[in-house]
Design a protein around this motif. Structure first.
Motif, PDB file in Angstrom:
ATOM      1  N   ALA A 166       0.854  -1.192   0.000  1.00 23.52           N
ATOM      2  CA  ALA A 166       0.000   0.000   0.000  1.00 23.52           C
ATOM      3  C   ALA A 166       0.887   1.238   0.000  1.00 23.52           C
ATOM      4  O   ALA A 166       1.696   1.424   0.908  1.00 23.52           O
ATOM      5  N   ALA A 167       0.741   2.091  -1.015  1.00 21.68           N
ATOM      6  CA  ALA A 167       1.544   3.311  -1.114  1.00 21.68           C
ATOM      7  C   ALA A 167       0.600   4.512  -1.109  1.00 21.68           C
ATOM      8  O   ALA A 167      -0.379   4.532  -1.847  1.00 21.68           O
ATOM      9  N   PHE A 168       0.920   5.482  -0.260  1.00 22.18           N
ATOM     10  CA  PHE A 168       0.058   6.648  -0.056  1.00 22.18           C
ATOM     11  C   PHE A 168       0.704   7.898  -0.637  1.00 22.18           C
ATOM     12  O   PHE A 168       1.878   8.154  -0.383  1.00 22.18           O
ATOM     13  N   ILE A 169      -0.068   8.674  -1.402  1.00 24.15           N
ATOM     14  CA  ILE A 169       0.361  10.021  -1.789  1.00 24.15           C
ATOM     15  C   ILE A 169      -0.602  10.988  -1.112  1.00 24.15           C
ATOM     16  O   ILE A 169      -1.774  11.070  -1.460  1.00 24.15           O
ATOM     17  N   LEU A 170      -0.090  11.662  -0.077  1.00 24.13           N
ATOM     18  CA  LEU A 170      -0.926  12.521   0.760  1.00 24.13           C
ATOM     19  C   LEU A 170      -0.696  13.974   0.410  1.00 24.13           C
ATOM     20  O   LEU A 170       0.437  14.382   0.122  1.00 24.13           O
ATOM     21  N   GLU A 171      -1.769  14.752   0.440  1.00 24.65           N
ATOM     22  CA  GLU A 171      -1.645  16.189   0.234  1.00 24.65           C
ATOM     23  C   GLU A 171      -1.406  16.843   1.599  1.00 24.65           C
ATOM     24  O   GLU A 171      -2.097  16.512   2.580  1.00 24.65           O
ATOM     25  N   GLY A 193      -6.031  15.357  -1.061  1.00 24.77           N
ATOM     26  CA  GLY A 193      -6.253  14.637   0.179  1.00 24.77           C
ATOM     27  C   GLY A 193      -5.414  13.379   0.252  1.00 24.77           C
ATOM     28  O   GLY A 193      -4.312  13.380   0.790  1.00 24.77           O
ATOM     29  N   CYS A 194      -5.925  12.302  -0.344  1.00 25.13           N
ATOM     30  CA  CYS A 194      -5.266  11.013  -0.184  1.00 25.13           C
ATOM     31  C   CYS A 194      -5.465  10.157  -1.422  1.00 25.13           C
ATOM     32  O   CYS A 194      -6.600   9.916  -1.834  1.00 25.13           O
ATOM     33  N   TYR A 195      -4.365   9.749  -2.036  1.00 24.11           N
ATOM     34  CA  TYR A 195      -4.397   8.751  -3.112  1.00 24.11           C
ATOM     35  C   TYR A 195      -3.696   7.500  -2.588  1.00 24.11           C
ATOM     36  O   TYR A 195      -2.703   7.595  -1.867  1.00 24.11           O
ATOM     37  N   ILE A 196      -4.218   6.343  -2.954  1.00 24.43           N
ATOM     38  CA  ILE A 196      -3.619   5.079  -2.499  1.00 24.43           C
ATOM     39  C   ILE A 196      -3.377   4.167  -3.702  1.00 24.43           C
ATOM     40  O   ILE A 196      -4.245   4.027  -4.553  1.00 24.43           O
ATOM     41  N   THR A 197      -2.193   3.593  -3.757  1.00 25.36           N
ATOM     42  CA  THR A 197      -1.931   2.564  -4.756  1.00 25.36           C
ATOM     43  C   THR A 197      -1.646   1.249  -4.050  1.00 25.36           C
ATOM     44  O   THR A 197      -0.742   1.177  -3.219  1.00 25.36           O
ATOM     45  N   THR A 198      -2.439   0.233  -4.354  1.00 22.70           N
ATOM     46  CA  THR A 198      -2.178  -1.092  -3.814  1.00 22.70           C
ATOM     47  C   THR A 198      -1.662  -1.990  -4.929  1.00 22.70           C
ATOM     48  O   THR A 198      -2.051  -1.842  -6.080  1.00 22.70           O
ATOM     49  N   ALA A 199      -0.779  -2.899  -4.575  1.00 28.12           N
ATOM     50  CA  ALA A 199      -0.394  -3.977  -5.482  1.00 28.12           C
ATOM     51  C   ALA A 199      -0.620  -5.257  -4.695  1.00 28.12           C
ATOM     52  O   ALA A 199      -0.662  -5.236  -3.458  1.00 28.12           O
ATOM     53  N   GLY A 200      -0.800  -6.356  -5.391  1.00 27.81           N
ATOM     54  CA  GLY A 200      -1.067  -7.601  -4.679  1.00 27.81           C
ATOM     55  C   GLY A 200      -0.490  -8.791  -5.413  1.00 27.81           C
ATOM     56  O   GLY A 200      -0.312  -8.757  -6.629  1.00 27.81           O
ATOM     57  N   VAL A 201      -0.193  -9.822  -4.628  1.00 33.77           N
ATOM     58  CA  VAL A 201       0.197 -11.098  -5.232  1.00 33.77           C
ATOM     59  C   VAL A 201      -0.678 -12.202  -4.653  1.00 33.77           C
ATOM     60  O   VAL A 201      -1.130 -12.131  -3.506  1.00 33.77           O
ATOM     61  N   GLY A 202      -0.938 -13.192  -5.485  1.00 34.17           N
ATOM     62  CA  GLY A 202      -1.743 -14.327  -5.055  1.00 34.17           C
ATOM     63  C   GLY A 202      -1.271 -15.576  -5.776  1.00 34.17           C
ATOM     64  O   GLY A 202      -0.558 -15.488  -6.773  1.00 34.17           O
ATOM     65  N   LEU A 203      -1.657 -16.716  -5.247  1.00 32.75           N
ATOM     66  CA  LEU A 203      -1.221 -17.999  -5.803  1.00 32.75           C
ATOM     67  C   LEU A 203      -2.306 -18.594  -6.687  1.00 32.75           C
ATOM     68  O   LEU A 203      -3.471 -18.668  -6.297  1.00 32.75           O
ATOM     69  N   LEU A 204      -1.915 -19.058  -7.857  1.00 33.69           N
ATOM     70  CA  LEU A 204      -2.817 -19.795  -8.754  1.00 33.69           C
ATOM     71  C   LEU A 204      -2.825 -21.255  -8.301  1.00 33.69           C
ATOM     72  O   LEU A 204      -2.068 -22.072  -8.809  1.00 33.69           O
ATOM     73  N   ASP A 205      -3.665 -21.563  -7.321  1.00 31.48           N
ATOM     74  CA  ASP A 205      -3.571 -22.909  -6.765  1.00 31.48           C
ATOM     75  C   ASP A 205      -4.660 -23.852  -7.269  1.00 31.48           C
ATOM     76  O   ASP A 205      -4.895 -24.893  -6.666  1.00 31.48           O
ATOM     77  N   ARG A 206      -5.315 -23.486  -8.364  1.00 38.38           N
ATOM     78  CA  ARG A 206      -6.238 -24.431  -8.996  1.00 38.38           C
ATOM     79  C   ARG A 206      -5.770 -24.699 -10.427  1.00 38.38           C
ATOM     80  O   ARG A 206      -5.171 -23.829 -11.051  1.00 38.38           O
ATOM     81  N   PRO A 207      -6.074 -25.885 -10.930  1.00 35.53           N
ATOM     82  CA  PRO A 207      -5.523 -26.249 -12.234  1.00 35.53           C
ATOM     83  C   PRO A 207      -6.225 -25.611 -13.435  1.00 35.53           C
ATOM     84  O   PRO A 207      -5.633 -25.501 -14.505  1.00 35.53           O
ATOM     85  N   GLU A 208      -7.488 -25.166 -13.287  1.00 41.30           N
ATOM     86  CA  GLU A 208      -8.248 -24.758 -14.464  1.00 41.30           C
ATOM     87  C   GLU A 208      -7.686 -23.484 -15.111  1.00 41.30           C
ATOM     88  O   GLU A 208      -7.354 -22.534 -14.424  1.00 41.30           O
ATOM     89  N   ALA A 209      -7.647 -23.495 -16.436  1.00 39.67           N
ATOM     90  CA  ALA A 209      -7.260 -22.287 -17.176  1.00 39.67           C
ATOM     91  C   ALA A 209      -8.452 -21.347 -17.226  1.00 39.67           C
ATOM     92  O   ALA A 209      -9.583 -21.764 -17.412  1.00 39.67           O
TER      93      ALA A 209
END
Lengths: 361, 361
Positions: free
Chosen positions: A117-122, A163-179
């Motif tokens: 989570a990255a914040f750009i605050l005024e 005021g406030c801008y937020i940038t989130t990035a995320g990672v997750g696991l592909l733990d099911r086989p289906e395409a």
């Protein structure tokens, strides 16, 4: 440096072939998620960053970490949030930023795990508001079962932010086989939405107070990991693709499906769930609810023979009581979304042009 | 919801124990990387997000993906870039954003692999400038051997931003066995810097043109993955920790080391490499080069018996010709950084207070 010159030459060549941004300067439409956004992304970013994992700067990217075939792959995604106002009925920029990234991972087929989570605050933003936003993010993360593991804070001078801008990035696991993906979509497939559309966009619009209009509405911002898992558990292998209907709304998602699959999407207007307060506000605003952002609804394309079971699974979930089959995929006309209206007519649902609702997320 | 209430209660309790932000509103100092930033992070964010991986919202976080002990772990990091102006001698906001995240991964001990890039653009920003920034990011990514795999673009109205803000996040693999971190630091260790300090901060300051001052200076923005690997190859097991000296400069990094290790850092002023143009500009500006941001320099703490070899390895690298041993870790006084001046005196180098150079990165 040779490598650098090679990169610049490659970009130069790619830009000759890419669709061109005609404007000389950035407009609000470039951030609306519709036609102008897509052209900007194709012209400026995809030409520059092109690589196997880059998914048109759209949803999550599957990472090649070289860990071997036995290890589940990782998905990475990011979004900036500039919603105005930062607090609105049903949520705030904090839970929106967490849920949005959780949802991009979930509809990509991944189990959401870790967020930054990255914040750009005024300068001048109230510390109390920031505490409230951080608490809301923590609660959203707990609901979604993810951890906010790293972050950053920058401050800009008064008048250089909002005021406030937020940038989130995320990672997750592909733990099911289906395409999953638009390449899996086939004519005959059913198109479902997980609930009423447009609540979030209309709520934020009304919260600005520019319109002399009140409605008993709340944002739909919510984490979708659990309802997505319920759907996939119910019809394993039958889910072709999913996408959350944020900027540009359901219409934009359906156009991406039609173009990506080289097929038609035939939509049944009467089947699309829209709350009366949303359709009423949209009529006054002169916008179509199909283009209004949701932040807790997704579109799923499901194989025809799994559609009934998929719908039942969505409706059995607390977030999916109003889920509906809203259309189907057909051969013709390829690349287009057609709406069968309640009056028996048919019209093309085009990609979003302009930005009717700026800074909705 | 019980979970949500539990989270809010936990935050409430944690905030009672945490250092307090005394200001009612965000100030520029909260973004400067010094004392005010740390208090804001501790009070507002760490209390809310606390979890095992959260590294005080500082550098990279090691992720627990549950992939088993045989699989290398992943590091995740993020930073927003709000540098003004966006173009400056030696670089721009684009390569700065790529190099910054590459460097956070590299000094965390990870091999940088994949980056996300999210843009917050102000209405009216020239498309040509954006193309130039994207090309610069692509070239920086190629130099660092990373791929920009996913992204986002938001647009805010005129006067609600400042041209272009970029937030990058990155993931990398911890593919070496050695433990790194401030907990590994021991009295007797040598403290090295990889090159002259303060070039970036002073260059950006002068590029603003507010000062009637010109200097033949360029930003030091550069990817550090290769020089970091050269150092680790030369003295495997002897490197205790590394940190890139960005906001708050070398003084801030050394204070983090002293506090984190519960030890003293004794700095030799005469040994600290500073270009004459930087020390001259700093003198006129009334700031100490030790607090000025670099974007392509790092501090390394190395076991005493590896120090000579480490220095030789840094100096043998094209980016490390001016590397130097600038001090050592000692028992006393714990938690403090002491500077032995060129005139034989000693003074405490405190953490940064206020923000002498806003929006340098």
């Amino acid at each position: 440096m040779t490598t650098e010159q090679q990169v610049l030459d490659r970009i130069e060549r790619a830009r000759k072939r890419a669709p061109k941004v005609r404007e000389e300067r950035v407009t609000l439409a470039h951030g609306a998620g519709g036609k102008a956004s897509q052209t900007l992304i194709d012209d400026v970013f995809v030409t520059a960053f092109r690589n196997p994992a880059l998914d048109a700067l759209g949803d999550g990217a599957v990472l090649d970490l070289g860990l071997g075939t036995g290890v589940p792959r990782l998905v990475m995604t990011t979004d900036s949030y500039v919603v105005s106002p930062v607090f609105f009925p049903g949520g705030d920029i904090g839970d929106l930023a967490v849920n949005g990234t959780v949802n991009d991972l979930a509809v990509s087929g991944a189990r959401p795990m870790h967020l930054s989570a990255a914040f750009i605050l005024e300068e001048g933003f109230p510390i109390g508001d920031l505490r409230r936003i951080a608490a809301s993010m923590a609660a959203a993360a707990a609901r979604a079962g993810v951890a906010i593991v790293t972050g950053d804070t920058k401050v800009v001078q008064r008048g250089k932010g909002d005021g406030c801008y937020i940038t989130t990035a995320g990672v997750g696991l592909l733990d099911r086989p289906e395409a999953l993906g638009v390449a899996e979509v086939r004519p005959g497939d059913a198109v479902l939405v997980s609930g009423p559309i447009g609540d979030h966009g209309v709520t934020v619009m009304l919260a600005r107070g520019d319109l002399d209009l009140a409605a008993d509405l709340e944002s739909d911002t919510a984490p979708l990991h659990s309802i997505v898992a319920a759907l996939r558990d119910a019809v394993p292998g039958a889910v072709r693709m999913m996408r959350d209907a944020t900027r540009g709304g359901v219409a934009t998602v359906l156009n991406e499906i039609a173009r990506g699959a080289g097929a038609a999407v035939i939509l049944d207007e009467a089947a699309v769930p829209v709350r009366p307060a949303v359709s009423g506000a949209c009529e006054l605003l002169g916008i179509d609810p199909l283009y209004v952002a949701c932040e807790g609804r997704f579109v799923a394309v499901v194989a025809e023979d799994g559609a009934a079971e998929a719908l039942a699974a969505l409706r059995a979930h607390p977030q999916g009581a109003d889920a509906a089959v809203v259309g189907r995929v057909a051969d013709d006309p390829p690349g287009l979304v057609l709406l069968k209206t309640a009056f028996g007519g048919t019209r093309i649902v085009d990609v979003l042009v302009g930005d009717p609702l700026p800074r909705i997320c």
